[in-house]
Design a protein around this motif. Sequence first.
Motif, PDB file in Angstrom:
ATOM      1  N   ALA A   1       0.848  -1.197   0.000  1.00  0.00           N
ATOM      2  CA  ALA A   1       0.000   0.000   0.000  1.00  0.00           C
ATOM      3  C   ALA A   1       0.881   1.244   0.000  1.00  0.00           C
ATOM      4  CB  ALA A   1      -0.900  -0.006   1.238  1.00  0.00           C
ATOM      5  N   PHE A   2       0.352   2.342  -0.540  1.00  0.00           N
ATOM      6  CA  PHE A   2       1.113   3.590  -0.571  1.00  0.00           C
ATOM      7  C   PHE A   2       1.291   4.101   0.846  1.00  0.00           C
ATOM      8  CE2 PHE A   2       1.749   8.146  -1.020  1.00  0.00           C
ATOM      9  CZ  PHE A   2       2.735   8.169  -1.985  1.00  0.00           C
ATOM     10  N   PRO A   3       2.500   4.477   1.228  1.00  0.00           N
ATOM     11  CA  PRO A   3       2.746   4.861   2.619  1.00  0.00           C
ATOM     12  C   PRO A   3       2.185   6.235   2.966  1.00  0.00           C
ATOM     13  CG  PRO A   3       4.720   5.195   1.306  1.00  0.00           C
ATOM     14  CD  PRO A   3       3.717   4.530   0.410  1.00  0.00           C
ATOM     15  N   THR A   4       1.724   6.377   4.209  1.00  0.00           N
ATOM     16  CA  THR A   4       1.389   7.700   4.717  1.00  0.00           C
ATOM     17  C   THR A   4       2.685   8.407   5.052  1.00  0.00           C
ATOM     18  OG1 THR A   4       1.220   6.827   6.965  1.00  0.00           O
ATOM     19  CG2 THR A   4      -0.800   6.939   5.679  1.00  0.00           C
ATOM     20  N   ARG A   5       2.654   9.725   5.075  1.00  0.00           N
ATOM     21  CA  ARG A   5       3.873  10.503   5.296  1.00  0.00           C
ATOM     22  C   ARG A   5       3.901  11.042   6.728  1.00  0.00           C
ATOM     23  NH1 ARG A   5       7.567  12.678   2.042  1.00  0.00           N
ATOM     24  NH2 ARG A   5       6.375  12.034   0.224  1.00  0.00           N
ATOM     25  N   VAL A   6       5.021  10.816   7.378  1.00  0.00           N
ATOM     26  CA  VAL A   6       5.217  11.350   8.716  1.00  0.00           C
ATOM     27  C   VAL A   6       5.911  12.688   8.594  1.00  0.00           C
ATOM     28  CG1 VAL A   6       6.414  11.038  10.901  1.00  0.00           C
ATOM     29  CG2 VAL A   6       5.318   9.096   9.811  1.00  0.00           C
ATOM     30  N   SER A   7       5.258  13.745   9.057  1.00  0.00           N
ATOM     31  CA  SER A   7       5.855  15.072   9.017  1.00  0.00           C
ATOM     32  C   SER A   7       6.734  15.255  10.236  1.00  0.00           C
ATOM     33  CB  SER A   7       4.759  16.144   9.010  1.00  0.00           C
ATOM     34  OG  SER A   7       5.314  17.434   9.095  1.00  0.00           O
ATOM     35  N   CYS A   8       7.992  15.537  10.014  1.00  0.00           N
ATOM     36  CA  CYS A   8       8.887  15.717  11.150  1.00  0.00           C
ATOM     37  C   CYS A   8       9.951  16.735  10.796  1.00  0.00           C
ATOM     38  CB  CYS A   8       9.528  14.395  11.556  1.00  0.00           C
ATOM     39  SG  CYS A   8      10.517  13.644  10.255  1.00  0.00           S
ATOM     40  N   SER A   9      10.635  17.210  11.809  1.00  0.00           N
ATOM     41  CA  SER A   9      11.709  18.170  11.615  1.00  0.00           C
ATOM     42  C   SER A   9      12.926  17.439  11.086  1.00  0.00           C
ATOM     43  CB  SER A   9      12.025  18.858  12.942  1.00  0.00           C
ATOM     44  OG  SER A   9      13.105  19.741  12.810  1.00  0.00           O
ATOM     45  N   ALA A  10      13.214  17.598   9.811  1.00  0.00           N
ATOM     46  CA  ALA A  10      14.291  16.833   9.199  1.00  0.00           C
ATOM     47  C   ALA A  10      15.647  17.409   9.556  1.00  0.00           C
ATOM     48  CB  ALA A  10      14.115  16.832   7.683  1.00  0.00           C
ATOM     49  N   ALA A  11      16.648  16.558   9.501  1.00  0.00           N
ATOM     50  CA  ALA A  11      18.011  17.016   9.687  1.00  0.00           C
ATOM     51  C   ALA A  11      18.399  17.902   8.506  1.00  0.00           C
ATOM     52  CB  ALA A  11      18.951  15.815   9.778  1.00  0.00           C
ATOM     53  N   ALA A  12      19.267  18.847   8.767  1.00  0.00           N
ATOM     54  CA  ALA A  12      19.717  19.722   7.690  1.00  0.00           C
ATOM     55  C   ALA A  12      20.440  18.905   6.630  1.00  0.00           C
ATOM     56  CB  ALA A  12      20.650  20.792   8.263  1.00  0.00           C
TER      57      ALA A  12
ATOM     58  N   ASP B   1       0.057  -3.159   9.349  1.00  0.00           N
ATOM     59  CA  ASP B   1      -0.605  -2.130   8.554  1.00  0.00           C
ATOM     60  C   ASP B   1       0.316  -1.620   7.442  1.00  0.00           C
ATOM     61  OD1 ASP B   1      -2.827  -2.338  10.103  1.00  0.00           O
ATOM     62  OD2 ASP B   1      -2.623  -0.416  11.130  1.00  0.00           O
ATOM     63  N   PRO B   2      -0.242  -0.834   6.496  1.00  0.00           N
ATOM     64  CA  PRO B   2       0.596  -0.232   5.451  1.00  0.00           C
ATOM     65  C   PRO B   2       1.680   0.655   6.062  1.00  0.00           C
ATOM     66  CG  PRO B   2      -1.714  -0.069   4.866  1.00  0.00           C
ATOM     67  CD  PRO B   2      -1.672  -0.556   6.280  1.00  0.00           C
ATOM     68  N   PRO B   3       2.794   0.848   5.353  1.00  0.00           N
ATOM     69  CA  PRO B   3       3.916   1.611   5.908  1.00  0.00           C
ATOM     70  C   PRO B   3       3.653   3.109   5.932  1.00  0.00           C
ATOM     71  CG  PRO B   3       4.389   0.996   3.655  1.00  0.00           C
ATOM     72  CD  PRO B   3       3.095   0.309   4.015  1.00  0.00           C
ATOM     73  N   GLU B   4       4.517   3.810   6.660  1.00  0.00           N
ATOM     74  CA  GLU B   4       4.476   5.275   6.704  1.00  0.00           C
ATOM     75  C   GLU B   4       5.875   5.798   6.392  1.00  0.00           C
ATOM     76  OE1 GLU B   4       3.241   6.242  10.662  1.00  0.00           O
ATOM     77  OE2 GLU B   4       5.022   5.385  11.592  1.00  0.00           O
ATOM     78  N   ARG B   5       5.930   6.894   5.678  1.00  0.00           N
ATOM     79  CA  ARG B   5       7.224   7.444   5.281  1.00  0.00           C
ATOM     80  C   ARG B   5       7.787   8.301   6.408  1.00  0.00           C
ATOM     81  NH1 ARG B   5       7.526   9.012  -0.692  1.00  0.00           N
ATOM     82  NH2 ARG B   5       7.450   6.735  -0.644  1.00  0.00           N
ATOM     83  N   VAL B   6       9.021   8.030   6.771  1.00  0.00           N
ATOM     84  CA  VAL B   6       9.694   8.767   7.839  1.00  0.00           C
ATOM     85  C   VAL B   6      10.921   9.456   7.267  1.00  0.00           C
ATOM     86  CG1 VAL B   6      10.882   8.576  10.055  1.00  0.00           C
ATOM     87  CG2 VAL B   6       8.884   7.146   9.598  1.00  0.00           C
ATOM     88  N   ALA B   7      10.966  10.778   7.399  1.00  0.00           N
ATOM     89  CA  ALA B   7      12.126  11.549   6.962  1.00  0.00           C
ATOM     90  C   ALA B   7      13.158  11.576   8.087  1.00  0.00           C
ATOM     91  CB  ALA B   7      11.701  12.973   6.596  1.00  0.00           C
ATOM     92  N   PRO B   8      14.426  11.745   7.756  1.00  0.00           N
ATOM     93  CA  PRO B   8      15.468  11.747   8.791  1.00  0.00           C
ATOM     94  C   PRO B   8      15.359  12.970   9.701  1.00  0.00           C
ATOM     95  CG  PRO B   8      16.399  12.299   6.653  1.00  0.00           C
ATOM     96  CD  PRO B   8      15.006  11.857   6.397  1.00  0.00           C
ATOM     97  N   PRO B   9      15.158  12.771  11.007  1.00  0.00           N
ATOM     98  CA  PRO B   9      15.121  13.892  11.957  1.00  0.00           C
ATOM     99  C   PRO B   9      16.525  14.218  12.446  1.00  0.00           C
ATOM    100  CG  PRO B   9      14.651  11.868  13.111  1.00  0.00           C
ATOM    101  CD  PRO B   9      14.901  11.482  11.670  1.00  0.00           C
ATOM    102  N   ARG B  10      16.647  15.223  13.267  1.00  0.00           N
ATOM    103  CA  ARG B  10      17.950  15.510  13.876  1.00  0.00           C
ATOM    104  C   ARG B  10      18.356  14.384  14.821  1.00  0.00           C
ATOM    105  NH1 ARG B  10      15.350  20.553  13.783  1.00  0.00           N
ATOM    106  NH2 ARG B  10      16.431  22.131  12.554  1.00  0.00           N
ATOM    107  N   ILE B  11      17.355  13.866  15.563  1.00  0.00           N
ATOM    108  CA  ILE B  11      17.615  12.787  16.515  1.00  0.00           C
ATOM    109  C   ILE B  11      16.572  11.697  16.303  1.00  0.00           C
ATOM    110  CG2 ILE B  11      17.834  12.155  18.951  1.00  0.00           C
ATOM    111  CD1 ILE B  11      18.329  15.182  19.503  1.00  0.00           C
ATOM    112  N   LEU B  12      17.023  10.456  16.173  1.00  0.00           N
ATOM    113  CA  LEU B  12      16.136   9.318  16.049  1.00  0.00           C
ATOM    114  C   LEU B  12      16.227   8.491  17.326  1.00  0.00           C
ATOM    115  CD1 LEU B  12      14.265   7.518  14.277  1.00  0.00           C
ATOM    116  CD2 LEU B  12      16.345   6.297  13.567  1.00  0.00           C
ATOM    117  N   LEU B  13      15.081   8.303  17.986  1.00  0.00           N
ATOM    118  CA  LEU B  13      15.012   7.508  19.214  1.00  0.00           C
ATOM    119  C   LEU B  13      14.384   6.163  18.875  1.00  0.00           C
ATOM    120  CD1 LEU B  13      13.656  10.304  21.590  1.00  0.00           C
ATOM    121  CD2 LEU B  13      16.035   9.593  21.300  1.00  0.00           C
ATOM    122  N   LEU B  14      15.143   5.098  19.018  1.00  0.00           N
ATOM    123  CA  LEU B  14      14.648   3.749  18.770  1.00  0.00           C
ATOM    124  C   LEU B  14      14.304   3.112  20.107  1.00  0.00           C
ATOM    125  CD1 LEU B  14      17.340   2.479  16.237  1.00  0.00           C
ATOM    126  CD2 LEU B  14      15.096   3.450  15.702  1.00  0.00           C
ATOM    127  N   GLU B  15      13.011   2.907  20.358  1.00  0.00           N
ATOM    128  CA  GLU B  15      12.623   2.303  21.631  1.00  0.00           C
ATOM    129  C   GLU B  15      11.918   0.991  21.372  1.00  0.00           C
ATOM    130  OE1 GLU B  15       9.543   1.715  23.025  1.00  0.00           O
ATOM    131  OE2 GLU B  15       8.121   2.978  21.932  1.00  0.00           O
TER     132      GLU B  15
END
Length: 392
Positions: free
Chosen positions: A30-41, A152-166
Motif C-alpha cells: 500500500a502507498f505509505p502515509t507521510r510522517v511530518s517531522c523536523s528533518a536534519a539539515a 498495517d501499510p507503511p508510513e514514510r519517515v524523513a530523517p530527523p535531527r535525533i532518532l530515538l529507537l525504543e
Amino acid sequence: MAAFAAHTSAASSHYLPPGTAILLRSRRRAFPTRVSCSAAAAGDKTVVIGVAADSGCGKSTFMRRLTSVLGGGAEPPRGGNPESNTLVGDTATVVCLDDYHSLDRAARKARGLTALDPRANDFDLMYEQVRAIKDGRAVDKPVYNHVTGLLDPPERVAPPRILLLEGLHPMYDERVRGLLDFSIYLDISDEVKFAWKIQRDLAERGHSLQSIKAIIEARKPDFDAYIDPQKQYADAVIEVLPTQLIPGDDDGKVPRVRLIMKEGVKHFAPVYLFDEGSTISWIPCGRKLSCSYPGIKFAYGFGAYFGHEVSVLEMDGRFDKLDELIYVETHLSNLSTKFYGEVAQQMLTHADLPGSNNGTGLFQTIVGLKIRELCEQIVAERDAMTADAVKV
C-alpha cells in the motif's frame, strides 16, 4: 554473568546515493502515509539513540521525558495512521521497534512464538532503514497495529535531527547496535516488574491476577534469552529494585533506583554526587528536604558491570515535595543542565508521570539531559569536521 551471542544475519547490500528519498523493501504494497517531522539539515547525519526494555517497563514514560528535554514533546504524526506507534517532535522522532515484527499476532500464536523471539522480527529491514535514516534518506517504515495485531501499510519517515529507537531489541542485532550513538537499558527487577504489571493490567486492562501471572511466566524464557542480555551493551542502565528502606517490601511503590553509567563513553561524562570517584552514602532528609516514612537515601560509587568500569548513582525512597528537589540537584555534578534548577523544573513539568516522585523519574530526566548534551556535541563535532574538509 552469562555471555550473550548477538544475532547476526547477513546484511543486504543496497547502494543508494546520500540525501535520496527511498522506498526500502517493505512487506506491504500500500502507498505509505507521510510522517511530518523536523528533518536534519542537508548533509547532516541523524544522531541515533537506542532505548531497550521489556514491555511495561517505562519506555513510553521515558520517551515523554526525553523528547521534552530535547526540545518539545513528541506526538503521533498528523493525518497518518491513527494506530501509528511513531512519535514526532521538534527535533526528535521516536520509532517503536515493534513495527519491525515480521509476523502478526495470529501468525505468532500459530507458530508458538512471542514478540520477543528474534524469529518474529525483521532485523534485516530494521538495519537497512535505521542506516538509511542515519545517512539522511527517508524510508517507508512498516507499522504494527497494537490494537488489531495486524501489519498495517507503511508510513514514510524523513530523517530527523535525533532518532530515538525504543523497543525490545535495539541492541540485539549487531548491525543495528553499531549504528547507535548512545544506548540505554531500563532494567526492572522481577519483583518490581510483577508489581507494576499487576497495578497496570488489573486497573487499566481488566486482566485477572492469574492471567497476568501466566503472561509473565510465558514471556520470561524469551526475555531472559533475548532482551535482558542487551544491557551489557548499554552505555547507561537505569535499574529499578525493591527498596531496602522497608524490610521485606517488594510492591514497587517505593523503589530503589540505580543509574549505572559506563566510563569512557565519548561525549558522556557520568554524573557524580559530592566528590567524583569517591564512595558516598547520603541521607538528605532534614531542614531542606521533607521526608516522610521510609525516608530517602542516596549513594554514589564505582565498580564493574559486564567487564566495564562504571560509576553508579543510587536513590532509595521517594520525594514528598518536588519543589524541594533543587536541594538534591545542587549536590550533583556533570548534570549537563543549561541553567540552575533545570532538573527540578523538568521534574515539576512532568509531575503527573509515573515515577516522578522517585529515582525512576529523576534518573530518566538526568539521562535525558545527558543525551541532549551528547547530541549537541556530536553535531558540533561533525560540523567542525565538515568545515575542516571544506578548507582542504
